[in-house]
Every structure is written in C-alpha cells, then in structure tokens.
Design a protein around this motif. Structure first.
Motif, PDB file in Angstrom:
ATOM      1  N   SER A 274      76.505  54.976  44.402  1.00  0.00           N
ATOM      2  CA  SER A 274      75.819  55.478  43.213  1.00  0.00           C
ATOM      3  C   SER A 274      74.541  56.231  43.555  1.00  0.00           C
ATOM      4  N   GLY A 275      73.951  55.948  44.727  1.00  0.00           N
ATOM      5  CA  GLY A 275      72.682  56.567  45.085  1.00  0.00           C
ATOM      6  C   GLY A 275      71.487  55.917  44.430  1.00  0.00           C
ATOM      7  N   PHE A 276      71.673  54.769  43.788  1.00  0.00           N
ATOM      8  CA  PHE A 276      70.585  54.112  43.072  1.00  0.00           C
ATOM      9  C   PHE A 276      70.014  52.958  43.899  1.00  0.00           C
ATOM     10  N   CYS A 277      68.713  52.740  43.755  1.00  0.00           N
ATOM     11  CA  CYS A 277      68.032  51.595  44.379  1.00  0.00           C
ATOM     12  C   CYS A 277      68.185  50.391  43.460  1.00  0.00           C
ATOM     13  N   PHE A 278      68.653  49.260  44.016  1.00  0.00           N
ATOM     14  CA  PHE A 278      68.871  48.096  43.155  1.00  0.00           C
ATOM     15  C   PHE A 278      67.923  46.943  43.450  1.00  0.00           C
ATOM     16  N   VAL A 279      67.119  47.035  44.500  1.00  0.00           N
ATOM     17  CA  VAL A 279      66.097  46.013  44.732  1.00  0.00           C
ATOM     18  C   VAL A 279      64.981  46.611  45.585  1.00  0.00           C
ATOM     19  N   THR A 280      63.753  46.204  45.300  1.00  0.00           N
ATOM     20  CA  THR A 280      62.578  46.655  46.051  1.00  0.00           C
ATOM     21  C   THR A 280      61.769  45.437  46.462  1.00  0.00           C
ATOM     22  N   PHE A 281      61.416  45.369  47.729  1.00  0.00           N
ATOM     23  CA  PHE A 281      60.548  44.307  48.250  1.00  0.00           C
ATOM     24  C   PHE A 281      59.185  44.920  48.578  1.00  0.00           C
ATOM     25  N   SER A 282      58.125  44.323  48.058  1.00  0.00           N
ATOM     26  CA  SER A 282      56.778  44.873  48.256  1.00  0.00           C
ATOM     27  C   SER A 282      55.841  43.860  48.900  1.00  0.00           C
ATOM     28  N   GLU A 283      56.384  42.950  49.722  1.00  0.00           N
ATOM     29  CA  GLU A 283      55.530  41.931  50.347  1.00  0.00           C
ATOM     30  C   GLU A 283      54.638  42.496  51.444  1.00  0.00           C
ATOM     31  N   HIS A 284      55.058  43.549  52.128  1.00  0.00           N
ATOM     32  CA  HIS A 284      54.241  44.102  53.208  1.00  0.00           C
ATOM     33  C   HIS A 284      53.009  44.788  52.640  1.00  0.00           C
ATOM     34  N   THR A 285      51.912  44.712  53.391  1.00  0.00           N
ATOM     35  CA  THR A 285      50.644  45.312  52.949  1.00  0.00           C
ATOM     36  C   THR A 285      50.301  46.570  53.733  1.00  0.00           C
ATOM     37  N   ALA A 286      51.159  47.001  54.624  1.00  0.00           N
ATOM     38  CA  ALA A 286      50.954  48.243  55.385  1.00  0.00           C
ATOM     39  C   ALA A 286      52.316  48.902  55.579  1.00  0.00           C
ATOM     40  N   ALA A 287      52.304  50.038  56.269  1.00  0.00           N
ATOM     41  CA  ALA A 287      53.532  50.813  56.442  1.00  0.00           C
ATOM     42  C   ALA A 287      54.620  49.999  57.133  1.00  0.00           C
ATOM     43  N   VAL A 288      55.849  50.153  56.666  1.00  0.00           N
ATOM     44  CA  VAL A 288      57.010  49.499  57.283  1.00  0.00           C
ATOM     45  C   VAL A 288      57.524  50.412  58.392  1.00  0.00           C
ATOM     46  N   SER A 289      57.616  49.898  59.606  1.00  0.00           N
ATOM     47  CA  SER A 289      58.011  50.714  60.754  1.00  0.00           C
ATOM     48  C   SER A 289      59.511  50.648  61.035  1.00  0.00           C
ATOM     49  N   THR A 290      60.140  49.486  60.809  1.00  0.00           N
ATOM     50  CA  THR A 290      61.565  49.331  61.105  1.00  0.00           C
ATOM     51  C   THR A 290      62.192  48.330  60.148  1.00  0.00           C
ATOM     52  N   VAL A 291      63.430  48.592  59.730  1.00  0.00           N
ATOM     53  CA  VAL A 291      64.236  47.612  58.988  1.00  0.00           C
ATOM     54  C   VAL A 291      65.572  47.475  59.700  1.00  0.00           C
ATOM     55  N   GLU A 292      66.169  46.295  59.604  1.00  0.00           N
ATOM     56  CA  GLU A 292      67.434  46.041  60.294  1.00  0.00           C
ATOM     57  C   GLU A 292      68.199  44.961  59.549  1.00  0.00           C
ATOM     58  N   PHE A 293      69.486  45.242  59.268  1.00  0.00           N
ATOM     59  CA  PHE A 293      70.367  44.239  58.671  1.00  0.00           C
ATOM     60  C   PHE A 293      70.867  43.301  59.771  1.00  0.00           C
ATOM     61  N   ALA A 294      71.010  42.025  59.415  1.00  0.00           N
ATOM     62  CA  ALA A 294      71.660  41.082  60.322  1.00  0.00           C
ATOM     63  C   ALA A 294      73.156  41.370  60.342  1.00  0.00           C
ATOM     64  N   LYS A 295      73.770  41.200  61.511  1.00  0.00           N
ATOM     65  CA  LYS A 295      75.208  41.448  61.621  1.00  0.00           C
ATOM     66  C   LYS A 295      76.014  40.439  60.818  1.00  0.00           C
ATOM     67  N   GLN A 296      75.464  39.228  60.667  1.00  0.00           N
ATOM     68  CA  GLN A 296      76.143  38.181  59.918  1.00  0.00           C
ATOM     69  C   GLN A 296      75.303  37.819  58.697  1.00  0.00           C
ATOM     70  N   GLY A 297      75.942  37.700  57.545  1.00  0.00           N
ATOM     71  CA  GLY A 297      75.244  37.234  56.355  1.00  0.00           C
ATOM     72  C   GLY A 297      74.448  38.324  55.659  1.00  0.00           C
ATOM     73  N   GLN A 298      73.908  37.968  54.508  1.00  0.00           N
ATOM     74  CA  GLN A 298      73.145  38.893  53.666  1.00  0.00           C
ATOM     75  C   GLN A 298      71.648  38.736  53.941  1.00  0.00           C
ATOM     76  N   VAL A 299      71.223  39.172  55.110  1.00  0.00           N
ATOM     77  CA  VAL A 299      69.814  39.038  55.505  1.00  0.00           C
ATOM     78  C   VAL A 299      69.314  40.387  56.007  1.00  0.00           C
ATOM     79  N   LEU A 300      68.100  40.733  55.597  1.00  0.00           N
ATOM     80  CA  LEU A 300      67.461  41.981  56.005  1.00  0.00           C
ATOM     81  C   LEU A 300      66.131  41.651  56.666  1.00  0.00           C
ATOM     82  N   PHE A 301      65.897  42.234  57.853  1.00  0.00           N
ATOM     83  CA  PHE A 301      64.648  42.024  58.580  1.00  0.00           C
ATOM     84  C   PHE A 301      63.823  43.307  58.549  1.00  0.00           C
TER      85      PHE A 301
END
Length: 736
Positions: A274-301
């Motif tokens: 769809s091209g739509f954003c369905f969730v936003t996380f705003s816990e970080h207080t500075a620029a995000v340098s890297t994101v990575e999905f876990a290979k197993q399970g629904q976890v995002l680092f």
C-alpha cells in the motif's frame, strides 16, 4: 479545461496555451493562444469559469483580474480591488453570478452585479447589493458590472490564511491557516460548519473530492498528509513522513514491511503493497543510524546517536528492551545474529563493538582493535562470524561464539571502508571503500577474489558549489550501502549521487543504472551547471535568500543559537540527491532505497504498484453486493477486483451463470484480465467446481489471447499459475 486550453503564469504575466491533440502527431503541439498582462506583482492563482470562456487571476499586488479566453471588442480586464493583503484565490459560484476573493489576512469579499442606480457609485457601502438587470448570454460574466456585495472575515487571531479550495456544487469554502487549523464555511451565508486543528505547522495545501465529503490537507514542513471526512468527523487517511533525511532501511523476513529510520529520531514501518506507514516509534532522542529486522519473530532493532540500541515488538508495538554501553557513546552501525538472540553495535567515538544478549539485556562483550569509527557491521548468515568495517581501512572478522582466538587476521583495504554485505550463503563478503571500489573476499580461503571499479559508474550530477565538472569531481564517487540479491548473483549499491547501480558479481559488469530523482530543486541532479544562474558572486543557488522572504513568519529563524538540523557538517540548506541505504527484499522480487526523495521501492511485480485511479468513495462491499443483486455481473466483478477482497471476488465470480461466461469474459476490461486469470488458476486448485473454472479459463484465453500472446513475457507468472491449476486438475482426473 474542456475548451482545450491551459493557463500558466510567470511573474506578473499569464499565458494561455492551446493543448495538443492526442490524436495528431504535430511538430510543435503547444501553440501560444494569447498573453495577458495587467498585474504589478507575481500571480498567485488562476481559476477558470464553468464554461471555460473566462478566467480570474489573483496576485500579490492585492487585486484580482477577470480575463476572457478570446478577445472581446471594447473589453478591458475587470479589476477587483479593496483587499489589504495578498490575494490567494478567487472562485466562481455555480451559476457564475458571484465571485469570491480570499486574501491572506482572512478577508473574503463577495462580488456581484451592481444595481443600475449605483453603476457610477464608487462608495464602499455594501448594503442593498442585489442582482439587478444582470446581463445574459455567453458573455454575461464579462459584461457584468461587478461590485462588492459582502465583506466577511474569518477572525482567527494571530494567524494567516495559507491555502483554500472551493466546492461549487455545495457552495463550500475550505480554508487552511498558518496555525494548523482548517475551517469549512458555507457560502454565501458565511456559516462556519466545521473547524479543527490538525497540525502543529501551517497547512500548505488543501483539496476536496468531487462529492465534497473528503478533505485532503498537506503540511509541507512536517511531511503530513491527511484526508478528513467532515460529515462523520473522522480520518480517512493520516500519514506523515520523516521530518529530516531518511538514513536507513530494512526489509522484514516476508518482504511485506519495510522499516526506516531518520534524522528526526523516528522509526517508521511501511507496508510495501500500500505504501502506507502503519506504526511509528519515537523513543529515540537523536538521529537513528541503523535499523534491522530479526530473522526470527516480529522484532525490530535500531541503533541511534543518542547512545542506545532498542528492540521493538511489532505485535504489541512497544519498546521492550533498551541496550546501553558503560559510557555514553554514539552508535553508527548495527547487526543482529540469525537466531535473534545477540545484537551488536559499533560506535563512532570509542571505535569499539558492543554485544548484548536480547533475552537478558546484559552486555556480553566489548570487541576492541579498530582505530577508527565503525562504519558497518554484519553477522554471517551461518551466525558464527561477525564482520566489522572501519574508517581505519580494515575489515575485521570476529569468531564471537568460538572458544579460540576472537579476532581473525583483518583484511586491509586501500581506503576507508564504508559498507559491507554478505552473500546469502555466507561464503563471500563485499566491501565498498571511499575510493569507489567494491572488493570481494572468499571467506573460506581468506583471499580477495575480485574488485569492481565503480567510481565512474556511481558518479553523476554536478553540485552548485563544485568547481570542476561532474566527471572530474572526486566527491560522491563511492558506495555508502551494498546489498546482495536473494540468489547472490547480483549486487546493488548506492551512495552520495543520484544513481543506484546493479552489478553482476561473477562478471563484474554493471547491469542496470537507476536514477532516483529528476527533481531539479535537489542539488546534484544536473550534469552541467546553468550558466544563466552563475553571477559574479557565484551560483545563485548558494545565496541564502530566506531572510528576504516577504512573509514575516518565513523570515523568522526560531532555532536556538548554535542549533542546526540535518547534516551538521554542511552550512547550506538545499537538499542533495543521494541514497543512504539500499536493501533487497528477501523474496528477490523488489528492492528499496532510502533517498532524499523518500522511500523508493522498485519491483518486478505489477501488483505492488499503488494505483490511485481506482479509489472511489462510492466503492464499498455493500455497493458491490447491490450491483450484483441487480444482476449486473460484469460491473460487480470489476468493482470487486478494484476492492481486491478475495471473498467478494469469489462471490461475484460464482454468481455468473455459465451461459453468460463467454459474454462477460469478452467484455472484461483488459486491465483486469491478468488478475482474472490468476484468480481462475487459484480457483481450479481449491474449488470443486472444476468445469466452471475451465469454462472461464477457455473463454478468457479465446477473448484476449492475442493481447496475452503479445505480452507473454510480462504475463509469464500468470500462465505458469494457470498451467499448474489445469495440470493438477488433469492429474486428479487421471487418479480417479
């Protein structure tokens, strides 16, 4: 317009052009019809009348002017004056007997025909303005003696009007203000129907759908897009992009979602279909340098410059674990092992690699040895080896789970290492360096296998402050991000230029070059500088003229002293065309790039493309069933395909009587034929109504066979699915 003309404006001039005929191939299809003058400042808007014979323009000179499409004898453009601020828009009423002009200070003037006894009266009194002896005929608008009938004011304190739109059928005026508030007024009574605050910044654009029920708003500064259904007072759509640059991205394991991180400290997860954003996380207080999905399970680092690495649960949408280092540092890279139990992050300032346990959140180890900032980290797909790249011109391999020596002999490079990528089988490693090379290493034998010289391939676009041509410039000639295809045969790379390239790994040749942007407002999209924009003081684009804006709110700089945003090393505000991250989908059918233009997704599948042409407020499951009950089978089937609801498609499909199959198959629009064939193929595999499915397949191939044959390569996946369904059907009959 219907008359076949378009109007364009440049400064205070208005040009009317005849639109080309799509049926004829002409050498010079655009023909200038006429040029209109009279304004003394920039024109802000142009609105056509319903009959396309007249148009009214507004200007920064605080006046509006009424022009005719074709010259009329003894006609001089009518001037609408009296406003005290810039005019933003002017509109015709449905019957064209009233004109509304809206100025930036919140004034709405209503103009109508002057009565005969006041034809020469120029006083400002508005009483007793009625339509009297109004001209008739096709030139009535031009012959009308216009006068102010009413003056209305929005009375919004400490705010200005920024955008407006008009719905003539229902006489609704929609207005957006600089405080993020919008209002809905019914004309000519000027009754306030609706007022709502939807943003913290000014609303820069507004639109209304043909039925007048949905309102769309855009806020440029925050990247907001809102669609509001004002009668039920509910959101139809609410989207917001990253406030600053998008730094990184990662595909989920099924390829259905993409996570992005930006300089605004936010992490957004997007649906690729769809091209739509369905969730936003705003816990970080500075620029995000890297994101990575876990290979197993629904976890995002995610790793951030605020000194934390965070883990997010994508089922409950919460930050369930936060990892920190013993001393505050900035994390520039991140890697997650295939099991998802260990996460590693590299630092910019201490040149160390930290490893944590995801289960306990405890720091497991600190890997030292690098002498420069860590630019990239990657776990081997087998999970036994962690690879780190650094600006100290080395790539180090760490045996993090073994009992022997932790660090293996590093691979030394000729320049600073910027990015890493593992081949999916884990036997080959690719590393890009600042000199534009991509180096490949055989990890089993610890030897270099090949090198790709990508300097000339990735370079492109001359920036306004470059003193040399794009071909001779040293900047932007390196890859900041690398990714292998799912089968490991190709490598994709992007960097600080407008190009993204795909290489054949075995042959070392470039297969495809993608240009991420044609936007000339971005720096680095033009190959040659425009000599007309070069002055004695240098290029015009380098002159910061934001302090010369005519609007006070645009001139004000509200930032704190010493504060900056975006790229802190630059002292310029013009965005630059570049790609900060590229990733291939695990399915191998698409890839994505985090660029200045936003999140770009390229796909081999047509179904992933977002087609807004089929959106319609009247298209609902209930309306489909209503049409089906009237036995309008083809219309119901097409409506079901537009909604793309499988159970609804099947219900319409099975409702069609067998004698009508050939007629409906022949009249089915060609756009829906591939989807219909794919549905029939799935139907043959799962449904007991085998003859019904075969009748449909036969009718579709007979009716549209020529079109499908001419595009056999394009529809190959559809043919394979259909062949599989028919083969399974044949085998089931053979078994019986």
């Amino acid at each position: 317009m219907e008359s076949g003309f378009i109007t364009v404006t440049h400064d205070a001039h208005i040009q009317v052009w005849r639109t080309p005929n799509h049926l004829l191939r002409e050498f010079a299809p655009f023909v200038l019809h006429r040029t209109c003058t009279g304004h003394h400042d920039d024109v802000t808007s142009i609105t056509w009348s319903d009959d396309s014979r007249f148009f009214i323009s507004t200007s920064r000179d605080m006046t509006a002017r009424l022009y005719t499409l074709d010259p009329l004898e003894d006609y001089r453009p009518k001037t609408f004056a009296g406003h005290r601020d810039v005019l933003l828009k002017a509109y015709f009423s449905k019957d064209s007997k009233t004109i509304y002009t809206i100025s930036r200070d919140g004034a709405v003037f209503e103009w109508r025909q002057k009565p005969k006894d006041r034809a020469g009266d120029d006083s400002d009194s508005d009483e007793d303005m009625v339509d009297a002896d109004a001209p008739t005929g096709e030139n009535a608008i031009a012959l009308t003696r216009w006068g102010i009938a009413q003056r209305h004011f929005f009375n919004q304190a400490h705010t200005k009007v920024t955008c407006t739109t008009w719905h003539a059928a229902s006489n609704l005026l929609v207005v957006g203000f600089s405080t993020g508030v919008f209002g809905l007024w019914e004309m000519p009574s000027f009754t306030n129907i609706h007022t709502l605050s939807i943003s913290q910044e000014k609303i820069t654009s507004v639109a209304i759908n043909p039925s007048g029920e949905w309102l769309a708003f855009g806020a440029k500064k925050l990247g907001q897009l809102l669609v509001w259904e004002w009668q039920s007072e509910s959101y139809v759509l609410k989207q917001q992009g990253h406030y600053f640059d998008m730094n990184t991205l990662s595909f989920s394991g099924d390829g259905q979602s993409v996570a992005t991180g930006g300089d605004d400290g936010k992490i957004k997860v997007w649906n690729t279909n769809s091209g739509f954003c369905f969730v936003t996380f705003s816990e970080h207080t500075a620029a995000v340098s890297t994101v990575e999905f876990a290979k197993q399970g629904q976890v995002l680092f995610s790793a951030s410059l605020d000194g934390t690495v965070r883990a997010f649960d994508l089922i409950r949408y919460r930050n369930f674990r936060t990892f920190t280092s013993p001393s505050p540092i900035q994390f520039s890279s991140l890697a997650v092992d295939p099991s998802g139990e260990v996460v590693a992050a590299g630092s910019n300032d201490s040149f160390e690699v930290f490893m944590w346990s995801v289960q306990t959140g405890k720091l497991l180890d600190v890997l030292t040895g690098h002498e420069g900032p860590i630019s990239a980290l990657a776990f081997s797909p087998t999970g036994n080896t962690l690879v780190s790249a650094s600006w100290d011109k080395s790539v180090r391999l760490w045996n993090v789970f073994g009992r022997g020596a932790r660090a293996i002999e590093p691979f030394m490079m000729n320049s600073e290492v910027l990015a890493l990528a593992f081949r999916p089988d884990g036997k080959e490693l690719a590393a890009s360096t600042l000199d534009g090379q991509i180096t490949f290493w055989d990890l089993e034998n610890s030897r270099q296998t090949s090198v790709i010289e990508g300097r000339k391939d990735i370079s492109g676009g001359r920036k306004v402050d470059d003193r040399v041509t794009a071909a001779n410039s040293a900047s932007g000639k390196s890859f900041n991000s690398l990714a292998y295809t799912a089968d490991g045969s190709c490598l994709i790379g992007g960097g600080n230029s407008k190009y993204v390239l795909i290489y054949d790994v075995r042959e070392g040749v470039m297969l495809k070059k993608f240009q991420i942007s044609e936007n000339l407002s971005l720096d680095g999209t033009e190959e040659y500088l425009d000599s007309r924009k070069v002055t004695e003081a240098g290029p015009v684009e380098l002159i910061d003229d934001r302090g010369d804006e005519s609007d006070l709110e645009d001139r004000l700089d509200k930032t704190l002293p010493g504060a900056s945003k975006g790229d802190l090393s630059k002292r310029k505000y013009r965005p630059e065309a570049r790609t900060k991250a590229v990733r291939f989908s695990p399915t191998g059918r698409s890839w994505a790039a985090a660029s200045t233009e936003g999140l770009l997704i390229y796909s081999l599948d047509e179904t992933i493309a977002f087609d807004p042409l089929d959106l319609d407020i009247d298209l609902t499951p209930q309306s489909v069933l209503t049409v089906l009950n009237r036995k309008e089978y083809l219309k119901a089937l097409v409506m079901a395909f537009r909604l793309n609801e499988k159970h609804l498609i099947q219900r319409c499909f099975e409702s069609i009587p067998p004698p009508d199959i050939r007629l409906n198959a022949g009249q089915l629009p060609i756009l829906y034929v591939p989807n219909m064939l794919r549905f029939v193929a799935n139907y043959l595999e799962t449904s007991p109504h085998m003859e019904f499915g075969l009748l449909w397949a036969n009718a579709l191939l007979l009716a549209h066979g020529r079109h499908l044959r001419d595009r056999s390569g394009e529809f190959a996946s559809v043919f394979r699915a259909l062949q599989k369904g028919i083969t399974d059907f044949q085998m089931s009959i053979a078994r019986t």
